[in-house]
Design an enzyme around this catalytic site. Structure first.
Site, mmCIF file in Angstrom:
data_model
loop_
_atom_site.group_PDB
_atom_site.id
_atom_site.type_symbol
_atom_site.label_atom_id
_atom_site.label_comp_id
_atom_site.label_asym_id
_atom_site.label_seq_id
_atom_site.Cartn_x
_atom_site.Cartn_y
_atom_site.Cartn_z
ATOM 1 N N GLU A 41 0.846 -1.186 0.000
ATOM 2 C CA GLU A 41 0.000 0.000 0.000
ATOM 3 C C GLU A 41 0.883 1.238 0.000
ATOM 4 O O GLU A 41 2.035 1.185 0.416
ATOM 5 C CB GLU A 41 -0.865 0.047 1.271
ATOM 6 C CG GLU A 41 -1.985 -0.948 1.298
ATOM 7 C CD GLU A 41 -2.983 -0.674 2.425
ATOM 8 O OE1 GLU A 41 -2.947 0.421 3.044
ATOM 9 O OE2 GLU A 41 -3.802 -1.564 2.685
ATOM 10 N N HIS A 63 -4.965 6.500 -0.315
ATOM 11 C CA HIS A 63 -4.141 5.305 -0.135
ATOM 12 C C HIS A 63 -4.597 4.233 -1.114
ATOM 13 O O HIS A 63 -5.687 4.297 -1.665
ATOM 14 C CB HIS A 63 -4.157 4.807 1.315
ATOM 15 C CG HIS A 63 -5.410 4.147 1.761
ATOM 16 N ND1 HIS A 63 -6.548 4.840 2.145
ATOM 17 C CD2 HIS A 63 -5.722 2.838 1.899
ATOM 18 C CE1 HIS A 63 -7.482 3.980 2.502
ATOM 19 N NE2 HIS A 63 -7.011 2.751 2.355
ATOM 20 N N HIS A 82 -5.086 0.077 -2.153
ATOM 21 C CA HIS A 82 -5.340 -1.281 -1.675
ATOM 22 C C HIS A 82 -4.785 -2.228 -2.741
ATOM 23 O O HIS A 82 -5.230 -2.171 -3.885
ATOM 24 C CB HIS A 82 -6.844 -1.542 -1.521
ATOM 25 C CG HIS A 82 -7.454 -0.948 -0.308
ATOM 26 N ND1 HIS A 82 -8.797 -1.092 -0.021
ATOM 27 C CD2 HIS A 82 -6.942 -0.218 0.707
ATOM 28 C CE1 HIS A 82 -9.069 -0.473 1.123
ATOM 29 N NE2 HIS A 82 -7.961 0.075 1.572
ATOM 30 N N ASP A 99 -9.492 2.140 7.987
ATOM 31 C CA ASP A 99 -9.629 3.287 7.087
ATOM 32 C C ASP A 99 -10.635 4.280 7.649
ATOM 33 O O ASP A 99 -10.392 5.490 7.656
ATOM 34 C CB ASP A 99 -10.094 2.852 5.692
ATOM 35 C CG ASP A 99 -9.069 2.036 4.941
ATOM 36 O OD1 ASP A 99 -7.865 2.120 5.258
ATOM 37 O OD2 ASP A 99 -9.484 1.302 4.016
#
Length: 124
Positions: A26, A72, A74, A85
Site C-alpha cells: 500500500e 491510499h 489497496h 480506514d
C-alpha cells in the site's frame, strides 16, 4: 444534493502511477486542495508501506491548511474502506481516495470522513 470531490486529471494519473509503483504494498498520502480542487499529494517521510497497511508519523506533516484529505491504495480488488480506514478518515476530515488493484481510473473511489461514497469529478 450530490457530494462531489474535484481532482486534477494530472494528479489522478500520478496517484495511479504511485499505486502501481508501490504494488504489492500500500501507499498513503495527504491531499492538498486549492480553489476547491485536489491538486497535490504529500507523502509523509519515514513511513512504512506494507502489503496490508501503511503507517507514517503524522507529526512529520507540515502545518498546512490546504490539506483536505487522504489517499491510499489497496493492493487487492477491494475499494471499500476497512474499519481502520474509517478510523483514519475520521481523524483527517475532508475527502479520502482509495485506489485498488489494478489501478486504473475505474478503480478509484472517494469517501467523506464518515465513509460515505462521494462522486469524483476529474478536471483539466
Amino acid at each position: 444534493m450530490v457530494v462531489k470531490v474535484r481532482i486534477r486529471g494530472e494528479l489522478l494519473e500520478y496517484l495511479l502511477e504511485l499505486s502501481r509503483d508501490f504494488y504489492p504494498n500500500e501507499f498513503a498520502g495527504f491531499l492538498r486542495e486549492k480553489d476547491g480542487i485536489l491538486e497535490e499529494v504529500l507523502i509523509a517521510p519515514g513511513g512504512h508501506f506494507g502489503p496490508a497497511s501503511a503507517f507514517f508519523n503524522t507529526w512529520l506533516l507540515p502545518l498546512d491548511g490546504e490539506i483536505k484529505g487522504t489517499v491510499h491504495s489497496h493492493p487487492d480488488h477491494v475499494c471499500q474502506p476497512s474499519p481502520q480506514d474509517l478510523w483514519f478518515f475520521s481523524k483527517f476530515g475532508g475527502f479520502h481516495l482509495i485506489i485498488c488493484y489494478p489501478y486504473s481510473p475505474e478503480d478509484v473511489r472517494a469517501y467523506d470522513s464518515e465513509g460515505n461514497p462521494v462522486e469524483i469529478e476529474v478536471v483539466p
